[in-house]
Design an enzyme around this catalytic site. Structure first.
Site, PDB file in Angstrom:
ATOM      1  N   ASP A  67       0.841  -1.284   0.104  1.00  0.00           N
ATOM      2  CA  ASP A  67       0.037  -0.070   0.012  1.00  0.00           C
ATOM      3  C   ASP A  67       0.691   1.165   0.058  1.00  0.00           C
ATOM      4  O   ASP A  67       2.117   1.319   0.203  1.00  0.00           O
ATOM      5  CB  ASP A  67      -0.857   0.108   1.196  1.00  0.00           C
ATOM      6  CG  ASP A  67      -0.381  -0.694   2.309  1.00  0.00           C
ATOM      7  OD1 ASP A  67       0.690  -0.536   2.718  1.00  0.00           O
ATOM      8  OD2 ASP A  67      -1.217  -1.184   3.528  1.00  0.00           O
ATOM      9  N   ASN A 136      -7.392  -2.754  14.045  1.00  0.00           N
ATOM     10  CA  ASN A 136      -9.033  -3.103  13.648  1.00  0.00           C
ATOM     11  C   ASN A 136      -9.083  -3.953  12.671  1.00  0.00           C
ATOM     12  O   ASN A 136     -10.143  -4.311  12.047  1.00  0.00           O
ATOM     13  CB  ASN A 136      -9.346  -1.785  13.019  1.00  0.00           C
ATOM     14  CG  ASN A 136      -8.644  -1.491  11.911  1.00  0.00           C
ATOM     15  OD1 ASN A 136      -7.936  -2.177  11.261  1.00  0.00           O
ATOM     16  ND2 ASN A 136      -8.968  -0.121  11.155  1.00  0.00           N
ATOM     17  N   HIS A 138      -7.574  -4.723   9.995  1.00  0.00           N
ATOM     18  CA  HIS A 138      -7.063  -4.587   8.514  1.00  0.00           C
ATOM     19  C   HIS A 138      -6.015  -5.244   8.121  1.00  0.00           C
ATOM     20  O   HIS A 138      -4.984  -5.455   8.877  1.00  0.00           O
ATOM     21  CB  HIS A 138      -6.783  -3.255   8.138  1.00  0.00           C
ATOM     22  CG  HIS A 138      -5.535  -2.278   8.614  1.00  0.00           C
ATOM     23  ND1 HIS A 138      -5.855  -1.138   8.994  1.00  0.00           N
ATOM     24  CD2 HIS A 138      -4.453  -2.776   8.879  1.00  0.00           C
ATOM     25  CE1 HIS A 138      -4.597  -0.640   9.300  1.00  0.00           C
ATOM     26  NE2 HIS A 138      -3.630  -1.499   9.182  1.00  0.00           N
ATOM     27  N   GLU A 143      -9.764  -1.894   5.064  1.00  0.00           N
ATOM     28  CA  GLU A 143     -10.097  -1.672   6.221  1.00  0.00           C
ATOM     29  C   GLU A 143     -11.495  -2.443   6.477  1.00  0.00           C
ATOM     30  O   GLU A 143     -12.297  -2.885   5.639  1.00  0.00           O
ATOM     31  CB  GLU A 143     -10.425  -0.111   6.291  1.00  0.00           C
ATOM     32  CG  GLU A 143      -9.256   0.825   6.142  1.00  0.00           C
ATOM     33  CD  GLU A 143      -8.270   0.860   7.539  1.00  0.00           C
ATOM     34  OE1 GLU A 143      -8.342   0.102   8.353  1.00  0.00           O
ATOM     35  OE2 GLU A 143      -7.801   1.825   7.765  1.00  0.00           O
TER      36      GLU A 143
HETATM   37  C1  F6R Z   1       1.287  -1.339   6.046  1.00  0.00           C
HETATM   38  C2  F6R Z   1       0.119  -2.584   6.164  1.00  0.00           C
HETATM   39  C3  F6R Z   1      -0.515  -2.400   7.261  1.00  0.00           C
HETATM   40  C4  F6R Z   1       0.162  -2.586   8.639  1.00  0.00           C
HETATM   41  C5  F6R Z   1      -0.750  -2.617   9.909  1.00  0.00           C
HETATM   42  C6  F6R Z   1       0.096  -2.620  11.206  1.00  0.00           C
HETATM   43  O1  F6R Z   1       1.699  -1.354   4.847  1.00  0.00           O
HETATM   44  O2  F6R Z   1      -0.206  -2.837   5.474  1.00  0.00           O
HETATM   45  O3  F6R Z   1      -1.684  -3.460   7.338  1.00  0.00           O
HETATM   46  O4  F6R Z   1       0.890  -3.668   8.626  1.00  0.00           O
HETATM   47  O5  F6R Z   1      -1.255  -1.336  10.067  1.00  0.00           O
HETATM   48  O6  F6R Z   1       0.847  -1.975  11.480  1.00  0.00           O
HETATM   49  P1  F6R Z   1       2.226  -1.815  12.608  1.00  0.00           P
HETATM   50  O7  F6R Z   1       2.979  -2.817  12.338  1.00  0.00           O
HETATM   51  O8  F6R Z   1       2.608  -0.250  12.569  1.00  0.00           O
HETATM   52  O9  F6R Z   1       1.315  -1.967  13.708  1.00  0.00           O
END
Ligand code: F6R
Length: 242
Positions: A67, A136, A138, A143
């Site tokens: 992303d 959450n 995702h 999301e």
């Molecule tokens: C980022 C992504 C997100 C993160 C998730 C966890 O490229 O795809 O799904 O993996 O938000 O982020 P952290 O590791 O910062 O808790």
């Protein structure tokens, strides 16, 4: 799901780095799907270390990041592209032309998403998709909602996601872009292998729901239950509700 629990976050990410290294040694032209975020920082440090020690050759590997924020140039310090440059790309011998990234600054995001989806298809899909998970539930930036989208698409970020990404924007969630482009659920579900990593107590609830809860668009990671194989790398804190 094949859940592995480690004493510390560093042990969990080191084990995942070993898993990725084995996959690259087995298949030097591996197509690797990659996340950003806080959790994989130590994962990428370990991959850089293995490369510097002469134990890991990325020269034939292709990467697809999950992303990117809408509206940010690749050169913007807050972009995921710059995160990847800092944490992995500059420290290993990936061929530049095999690094694939969504362009958050594209004038036509729909065309950009179609381009990425075509590039994924042309690469034959993802061999090993590495995932983090949001509090959450995702994965990528798919999301929670009433429904999920299969293809690469533009998404409005949840408030929790903007808060969790504030560090790269001076700690101010309001400065985090409101939208992102993300790989959809299709490419993740079609990947030959999926390895998800989660560490810290704030992930305990979404990990429990991902593994034990119903399969629901309200928790996108729960769809991973529909895959035959998923590897889950946790530290004790993230595993404490299991
Ligand atoms: C980022 C992504 C997100 C993160 C998730 C966890 O490229 O795809 O799904 O993996 O938000 O982020 P952290 O590791 O910062 O808790």
């Amino acid at each position: 799901m094949n859940v592995r629990c480690f004493d510390s976050p560093e042990q969990a990410t080191a084990a995942l780095a070993g898993r990725i290294a084995d996959a690259i040694r087995d298949r030097p032209a591996l197509v690797l799907g990659l996340p950003t975020g806080r959790t994989p920082i130590s994962l990428y440090a370990e991959l850089r270390r293995l490369h510097a020690a002469g134990a890991l050759d990325f020269s034939r590997v292709s990467t697809f990041n999950l992303d990117e924020f809408v509206g940010l140039e690749a050169s913007d310090a807050g972009s995921f592209r710059q995160y990847m440059e800092r944490h992995l790309f500059r420290g290993v011998n990936l061929a530049r032309e095999r690094i694939h990234f969504l362009d958050g600054a594209a004038t036509d995001p729909d065309t950009e998403c179609a381009r990425y989806e075509n590039a994924l298809d042309a690469a034959g899909g993802i061999d090993l998709q590495v995932l983090g998970i949001g509090v959450n539930g995702h994965i990528g930036f798919n999301e929670p909602g009433d429904s999920l989208i299969s293809r690469t698409h533009r998404v409005t970020l949840a408030d929790t996601t903007r808060r969790d990404n504030a560090a790269a924007f001076g700690g101010d969630a309001a400065r985090v872009p409101a939208e992102a482009l993300t790989i959809g659920m299709g490419a993740i579900m079609r990947a030959s292998a999926v390895a998800l990593v989660a560490t810290g107590p704030e992930k305990a609830s979404c990990i429990e729901r991902m593994i034990r809860g119903p399969v629901t668009a309200r928790l996108p990671a729960s769809f991973l239950q529909l895959r035959r194989h998923v590897e889950v790398y946790l530290d004790r804190a993230a595993a404490r509700r299991l």
